[in-house]
Design an enzyme around this catalytic site. Structure first.
Site, PDB file in Angstrom:
ATOM      1  N   THR A 166     -33.123 -36.527 -16.751  1.00  0.00           N
ATOM      2  CA  THR A 166     -33.970 -37.071 -17.808  1.00  0.00           C
ATOM      3  C   THR A 166     -35.418 -36.682 -17.532  1.00  0.00           C
ATOM      4  OG1 THR A 166     -32.496 -38.913 -18.278  1.00  0.00           O
ATOM      5  CG2 THR A 166     -34.767 -39.173 -18.961  1.00  0.00           C
ATOM      6  N   PHE A 177     -39.214 -37.498 -18.225  1.00  0.00           N
ATOM      7  CA  PHE A 177     -40.120 -38.572 -18.637  1.00  0.00           C
ATOM      8  C   PHE A 177     -41.511 -37.982 -18.812  1.00  0.00           C
ATOM      9  CE2 PHE A 177     -36.740 -40.509 -16.225  1.00  0.00           C
ATOM     10  CZ  PHE A 177     -36.510 -41.751 -16.811  1.00  0.00           C
TER      11      PHE A 177
END
Ligand code: PEP
Ligand code: MN
Length: 625
Positions: free
Chosen positions: A530, A532
């Site tokens: 992921t 960010f």
């Protein structure tokens, strides 16, 4: 011996325990472990464990079975982080110490320091007192070399590490350097170790040429027992029968050390191999094996180096190694941060201008979520992570000046973009100031000692259930209970107190709530990352800027999007993301979200920006970072 105290213990009861231990001649440490108060005591307490067990306020007595006490993991279950200025050794960011074997001249040291800093080293190394095998070899510049190191710190902004060979050099070390190194040949120079224990400066303790791990830890114990906890262990190869390399790098020492002690461990592949070509492969392996950092010898002109030229990397090779480490680190849950020092000074600067209270970063969910991990990995301990209940609340808090920064996920390598955050970026007038990518590893977490066969209910975020589909399909009988986020799931099973409940979350959440991993890595696809972004009202001053994010819309005519992309292509700018989102209230009209590998706001890109403005109806730069 470790005394775990009851939460209800009074100060008076605690003082009584402490004075019994001290009067008995123990060295006493007070600590907290997963929210519980713990006293560690070494030496002869004058009483057996049974005596302490019955004292009011004592929940449990745990004898320490190893010969090393203060350095043992039992004594201090949490990892020790050694702070050297803005650099934290032993945290989640890899620390790379680089520089020549020996300081040879002012120019040599400054040249190499600038190079290694450029490529991401955060501490500089260089010997001024060299313990050479032959008395006729170069012995180092002595105090003159230390003065040069101090100048490197001033001019290049890297804190410095150097070797001490005698207690007689202690005052000079205090005066000029930040970290003192004990070389392999001095690992069992006990007078030197005791002296460093009293000095209090951080110590890099190298493993002796033929020392066992236990002997090495006993040497660290000497330093801690004199009151200095700031010890960094450094494996640099041991003597074996194998002549192809200078020494044999004992990589297995990393997991062994991690289990036995709370102290950080770094690897020196330069002295371990003695051969330039062998340094980078071993450095990469060290990071994969869980080392907290590396110590690498680098020289701009190694053929003319006065010591260890054959094992010194050229600066460019060092840069290439750093790029590889950057890619490897997230796989094992860590980061190599190219903006480490710039970021730290920018954040320090914030404190000075805003009176201190503004050093907060908001994230979604509870402590122990992946968003929380992204937040702490990006900022280290410089910033307080503040939990929030929605993405919008994060954007609002920054807009209103309640928090300085926010950390929000923007895309997942399997599930794609988190559109809510893309839309919020358009709606709010905030900037992207940085980014961080985490590998998302999911674990089945239960109560201590819980068995997988006993599990009946599993708590987690619905998206996490999706990511663990293959594993969950093998347990059709389990009831899935949806939770707000992964850390909340773990908290809920803890509160419910049933060994038949489990949660799916990162292992940080298990540690925080005193739960245990039953099965590790249960996500279907291990390549689950992921990305960010860090958002704020303003760009970080002096922060690193390699990438830019833009939003724009184009007119509705043939070739309109092509015209904008051509601007980047003509300038050789690499486009790393292009995504379209509907414009709210304008059906079938779209905004383009673009990420580029360039600092689009720098002076040299001004013409490109004007070309882009000409070809767009709306253009906003979200940030260069
Ligand atoms: C050094 O770091 O330059 C050095 C002499 O290391 P070691 O003590 O590991 O040989
Ligand atoms: Mn050397």
């Amino acid at each position: 011996m470790i005394l775990v105290l009851e939460n209800s213990i009074t100060q008076e009861q605690k003082n009584r325990i402490l004075s019994i231990l001290r009067e008995g001649g123990c060295i006493v440490r007070q600590m907290s472990d997963a929210g519980q108060c713990v006293i560690g005591a070494t030496g002869n307490a004058g009483h057996d464990p049974g005596f302490f067990q019955q004292l009011p306020g004592v929940a449990k007595v745990v004898p320490i079975s190893t010969s090393f006490k203060l350095v043992s993991r039992q004594m201090h279950p949490e990892d020790t982080v050694v702070d050297v200025g803005d650099v934290a050794v032993g945290g989640e960011r890899i620390v790379v110490i680089a520089g020549p074997c020996a300081v040879e001249s002012r120019e040599q040291a400054l040249t190499i320091a600038r190079e290694v800093r450029r490529y991401g080293a955060v501490l500089f190394r260089g010997g001024a007192f060299k313990p050479r095998s032959s008395p006729y070899s170069f012995q180092g510049l002595g105090e003159e070399g230390l003065k040069i190191l101090a100048e490197v710190r001033e001019q290049v902004g890297l804190r410095v590490v150097t070797e001490i060979t005698s207690p007689a050099q202690a005052d000079m070390m205090m005066k000029y350097v930040d970290v003192v190194q004990v070389g392999a040949r001095n690992m069992q120079n006990f007078e030197l170790l005791k002296c460093l224990g009293r000095l209090g400066k951080p110590v890099v303790l190298k493993r002796g040429l033929s020392a066992t791990i236990e002997e090495w830890l006993m040497s660290a114990e000497y330093i801690l027992s004199e009151g200095n906890d700031n010890v960094i262990l450094c494996e640099r190869g041991i003597r074996t029968f194998e002549p192809y390399t200078r020494n044999t790098l004992d990589l297995s020492a990393i997991p062994v050390i991690k289990q036995l002690t709370h102290l950080p461990v770094i690897i020196d592949p330069s002295h371990a191999t003695g051969i330039r070509e062998k340094v980078s492969p071993m450095a990469r392996a060290a990071i994969a094996a869980g080392a907290d950092g590396l110590m690498i010898e680098v020289h701009h002109d190694p053929d003319r180096a006065l010591s260890d030229g054959a094992q010194s990397l050229y600066p460019k090779q060092f840069g290439q190694l750093m790029r590889n480490i950057y890619v490897i680190a997230p796989v094992v849950g860590k980061q190599l941060d190219f903006g480490y020092l710039d970021k730290a000074s920018a954040v320090n600067h914030l404190g000075k201008t805003k009176g201190g209270g503004s050093k907060n970063a908001a994230f979604l969910g509870e402590i122990g979520t992946f968003s929380h991990k992204a937040c702490t990995q990006y900022f280290g301990k410089k910033i307080t992570a503040v939990p929030m209940s929605s993405f919008r609340a994060i954007f609002e808090a920054i807009k209103n000046g309640e928090t300085k920064f926010g950390v929000v996920p923007l895309e997942n390598s399997l599930a794609g973009s988190i559109h809510e955050n893309y839309d919020l970026l358009l709606e709010y007038d905030l900037r992207i100031i940085g980014e961080i990518t985490l590998r998302i590893v999911h674990n089945l977490i239960g109560h201590p000692g819980a068995k997988i066969e006993a599990i009946k209910r599993v708590f987690s975020h619905p998206q996490v259930f999706q990511q663990c589909r293959q594993f969950l399909d093998r347990h059709q009988e389990w009831e899935m209970v949806s939770a707000k986020d992964t850390a909340t799931a773990v908290k809920r099973i803890k509160e419910a107190g049933s060994p038949t409940d489990a949660a799916i979350a990162g292992k940080e959440a298990a540690n925080i709530h005193g739960m245990e991993v039953i099965e590790e890595g249960i996500e279907t696809n291990p390549r689950n990352y992921t990305r960010f972004v860090i958002i704020g009202a303003q760009q970080l001053e002096n922060g690193p800027r390699h990438k830019s994010s833009l939003i724009y819309s184009t007119g509705n005519r043939p070739g309109a999007l092509y015209e904008t992309l051509k601007v980047f292509a003509d300038q050789g700018i690499n486009l790393v993301k292009l995504e379209s989102r509907p414009i709210p209230g304008k059906p079938w009209e779209y905004m383009f979200y673009v990420d580029l590998e360039a600092d689009i706001e720098s002076d040299s890109f001004k013409p490109i920006l004007s070309a882009l403005e000409e070809n767009t109806d709306y253009l906003r730069i979200l940030g260069s970072y």
